[in-house]
Design an enzyme around this catalytic site. Structure first.
Site, mmCIF file in Angstrom:
data_model
loop_
_atom_site.group_PDB
_atom_site.id
_atom_site.type_symbol
_atom_site.label_atom_id
_atom_site.label_comp_id
_atom_site.label_asym_id
_atom_site.label_seq_id
_atom_site.Cartn_x
_atom_site.Cartn_y
_atom_site.Cartn_z
ATOM 1 N N ARG A 59 0.816 -1.219 0.000
ATOM 2 C CA ARG A 59 0.000 0.000 0.000
ATOM 3 C C ARG A 59 0.846 1.263 0.000
ATOM 4 N NH1 ARG A 59 -2.786 -3.754 2.966
ATOM 5 N NH2 ARG A 59 -1.711 -3.092 4.852
ATOM 6 N N GLU A 96 6.213 -11.548 15.104
ATOM 7 C CA GLU A 96 5.747 -12.211 16.324
ATOM 8 C C GLU A 96 6.140 -13.697 16.253
ATOM 9 O OE1 GLU A 96 1.668 -11.408 16.869
ATOM 10 O OE2 GLU A 96 1.593 -12.421 18.815
#
Ligand code: AMP
Length: 172
Positions: A59, A96
């Site tokens: 984006r 993560e």
């Protein structure tokens, strides 16, 4: 800015449970809103002698290319591994769970160029920290600022960006 904020759509549990995804597509498809975003960025950088605007896949490309056009600057792409066709530099960073990486073409800049990096959302800051490293460790350029449409304040992504100048158009 409140009008702009209100056009960002929250999509709960996307792409996984517990994440509230900031969906910018209603803003992109609204001509006035997109124009406001690009005009605001142009106003901020028009006197800063920007040579290259770096967009982060995917984006970030939308804003980098429109801003570069508005400034009369060039656009540089930072992409996920294996997407750029020419010789690249790579920076890996931890997520993560596991790792990811970003790449840039080795001839992306000339020495001394003035650069702005842009992405849509500053979340944990991992992606942008890797992009900033990629640019600053491989090139002799002046990274003027990193810019975001949206900063998720509660995630404190800024903490990962050290003393880099940061501009966020909207805060949530
Ligand atoms: P981060 O590395 O955590 O700062 O994440 C940055 C990238 O993930 C950005 O390029 C965003 O497009 C995307 N991202 C992370 N969290 C969100 C969110 N809540 N809504 C929309 N995009 C997000």
């Amino acid at each position: 800015m409140e009008a702009l904020k209100s056009i960002i759509r929250d999509v709960p549990d996307f792409p996984k449970e517990g994440i509230i995804f900031k969906d910018i597509t209603p803003m992109l498809s609204d001509p006035r809103s997109f124009q406001t975003v690009i005009d605001t960025l142009k106003e901020r950088y028009k006197d800063k002698k920007v040579d290259r605007v770096v967009g982060v896949e995917a984006r970030g490309f939308i804003f980098a290319s429109a801003l570069a056009y508005a400034l009369g600057a060039g656009t540089v792409l930072v992409r996920k591994p294996g997407k750029l066709p020419y010789k690249t530099y790579q920076k890996t960073y931890s997520l993560e769970y596991g790792e990811d990486a970003v790449e840039i073409h080795q001839d992306a800049f000339e020495n001394g160029q003035r650069v702005v990096i842009i992405d849509d959302v500053l979340a944990t800051g991992g992606t942008l920290a890797a992009c900033a490293d990629l640019v600053q460790n491989n090139f002799q350029v002046d990274l003027i600022e990193v810019a975001f449409l949206i900063e998720l304040d509660f995630l404190n992504g800024r903490g990962k960006l050290g003393d880099l100048p940061i501009y966020s158009m909207m805060h949530f």
